[in-house]
Design a protein around this motif. Structure first.
Motif, mmCIF file in Angstrom:
data_model
loop_
_atom_site.group_PDB
_atom_site.id
_atom_site.type_symbol
_atom_site.label_atom_id
_atom_site.label_comp_id
_atom_site.label_asym_id
_atom_site.label_seq_id
_atom_site.Cartn_x
_atom_site.Cartn_y
_atom_site.Cartn_z
ATOM 1 N N ASN A 7 0.825 -1.208 0.000
ATOM 2 C CA ASN A 7 0.000 0.000 0.000
ATOM 3 C C ASN A 7 0.859 1.257 0.000
ATOM 4 O OD1 ASN A 7 -2.539 -0.979 -0.215
ATOM 5 N ND2 ASN A 7 -2.952 -1.010 1.978
ATOM 6 N N SER A 8 1.916 1.270 0.765
ATOM 7 C CA SER A 8 2.764 2.462 0.806
ATOM 8 C C SER A 8 3.454 2.672 -0.548
ATOM 9 C CB SER A 8 3.801 2.357 1.927
ATOM 10 O OG SER A 8 4.698 1.308 1.668
ATOM 11 N N LYS A 9 3.830 1.568 -1.211
ATOM 12 C CA LYS A 9 4.438 1.686 -2.539
ATOM 13 C C LYS A 9 3.404 2.170 -3.549
ATOM 14 C CE LYS A 9 7.065 -0.889 -5.960
ATOM 15 N NZ LYS A 9 7.619 -2.179 -6.329
ATOM 16 N N GLY A 10 2.190 1.623 -3.463
ATOM 17 C CA GLY A 10 1.114 2.049 -4.360
ATOM 18 C C GLY A 10 0.715 3.495 -4.112
ATOM 19 N N ASP A 11 0.645 3.855 -2.834
ATOM 20 C CA ASP A 11 0.319 5.252 -2.501
ATOM 21 C C ASP A 11 1.401 6.203 -3.018
ATOM 22 O OD1 ASP A 11 -1.985 4.469 -1.268
ATOM 23 O OD2 ASP A 11 -1.137 4.530 0.771
ATOM 24 N N PHE A 12 2.652 5.793 -2.855
ATOM 25 C CA PHE A 12 3.756 6.614 -3.339
ATOM 26 C C PHE A 12 3.680 6.803 -4.855
ATOM 27 C CE2 PHE A 12 8.069 6.818 -5.110
ATOM 28 C CZ PHE A 12 8.462 8.034 -4.588
ATOM 29 N N LEU A 13 3.399 5.709 -5.592
ATOM 30 C CA LEU A 13 3.290 5.798 -7.050
ATOM 31 C C LEU A 13 2.107 6.670 -7.475
ATOM 32 C CD1 LEU A 13 4.140 2.141 -8.125
ATOM 33 C CD2 LEU A 13 5.563 4.178 -8.351
ATOM 34 N N GLU A 14 1.001 6.577 -6.755
ATOM 35 C CA GLU A 14 -0.166 7.405 -7.068
ATOM 36 C C GLU A 14 0.120 8.882 -6.789
ATOM 37 O OE1 GLU A 14 -4.032 6.280 -5.655
ATOM 38 O OE2 GLU A 14 -3.548 4.158 -5.880
ATOM 39 N N GLN A 15 0.811 9.145 -5.671
ATOM 40 C CA GLN A 15 1.158 10.532 -5.355
ATOM 41 C C GLN A 15 2.112 11.104 -6.401
ATOM 42 O OE1 GLN A 15 2.744 10.369 -1.411
ATOM 43 N NE2 GLN A 15 0.725 10.311 -0.414
ATOM 44 N N THR A 16 3.062 10.292 -6.841
ATOM 45 C CA THR A 16 4.009 10.730 -7.865
ATOM 46 C C THR A 16 3.287 11.017 -9.173
ATOM 47 O OG1 THR A 16 5.703 9.352 -6.828
ATOM 48 C CG2 THR A 16 6.153 10.127 -9.044
ATOM 49 N N LYS A 17 2.349 10.120 -9.533
ATOM 50 C CA LYS A 17 1.580 10.301 -10.762
ATOM 51 C C LYS A 17 0.698 11.560 -10.669
ATOM 52 C CE LYS A 17 -1.721 7.949 -13.759
ATOM 53 N NZ LYS A 17 -2.563 6.771 -13.929
ATOM 54 N N ALA A 18 0.083 11.775 -9.522
ATOM 55 C CA ALA A 18 -0.762 12.954 -9.328
ATOM 56 C C ALA A 18 0.071 14.236 -9.392
ATOM 57 C CB ALA A 18 -1.497 12.864 -7.998
ATOM 58 N N ALA A 19 1.261 14.214 -8.801
ATOM 59 C CA ALA A 19 2.141 15.385 -8.838
ATOM 60 C C ALA A 19 2.589 15.674 -10.270
ATOM 61 C CB ALA A 19 3.350 15.167 -7.931
ATOM 62 N N ARG A 20 2.888 14.623 -11.046
ATOM 63 C CA ARG A 20 3.291 14.773 -12.441
ATOM 64 C C ARG A 20 2.161 15.380 -13.269
ATOM 65 N NH1 ARG A 20 3.623 9.612 -14.256
ATOM 66 N NH2 ARG A 20 5.279 9.231 -12.763
ATOM 67 N N GLU A 21 0.951 14.880 -13.053
ATOM 68 C CA GLU A 21 -0.208 15.417 -13.768
ATOM 69 C C GLU A 21 -0.484 16.869 -13.370
ATOM 70 O OE1 GLU A 21 -3.357 12.683 -12.942
ATOM 71 O OE2 GLU A 21 -2.617 11.185 -14.363
#
Length: 123
Positions: A7-21
């Motif tokens: 979950n922490s890895k998935g959350d990190f990837l989602e946060q990174t994707k959201a920041a990129r967008e």
């Protein structure tokens, strides 16, 4: 127990994707704002350019009355350069009276004896 690291890895990837967008959206917004500003500045510059030329032609060409003896003629080169600028920004509906004023002045200047004042127009 095994879900926490995933979950922490998935959350990190989602946060990174959201920041990129978010950065991409901000970049597009800034580009759109710059494009709007450039278009408005260009339009205002063209408007000021036209208005300056129209003011110059209004100042340099006097009203021609029936009595052309009292008319103070300008040098032909000065009138020629202003007429060229005027014809560059001329619009039929807006500048009909200015064009008529210019034509009256040119016709009146043909009666002058000074060759520096007479402006012959060849069409």
């Amino acid at each position: 127990m095994f879900n926490t690291p995933g979950n922490s890895k998935g959350d990190f990837l989602e946060q990174t994707k959201a920041a990129r967008e978010e950065r991409a959206l901000e970049k597009r917004r800034d580009a759109a704002a710059a494009l709007i500003q450039a278009n408005v500045r260009g339009w205002l510059g063209r408007l000021k350019f036209s208005q300056t030329i129209l003011n110059d032609i209004d100042e340099i060409i006097p009203d021609v009355l029936d009595d052309t003896d009292k008319l103070h003629y300008k040098p032909a080169t000065e009138i020629y350069h202003q007429a060229l600028k005027f014809l560059f920004v001329w619009k039929k509906e807006r500048d009909k009276e200015r064009f008529a004023k210019l034509c009256r002045y040119l016709v009146a200047s043909l009666d002058s004896d000074c060759p520096n004042i007479v402006m012959l127009v060849y069409l």
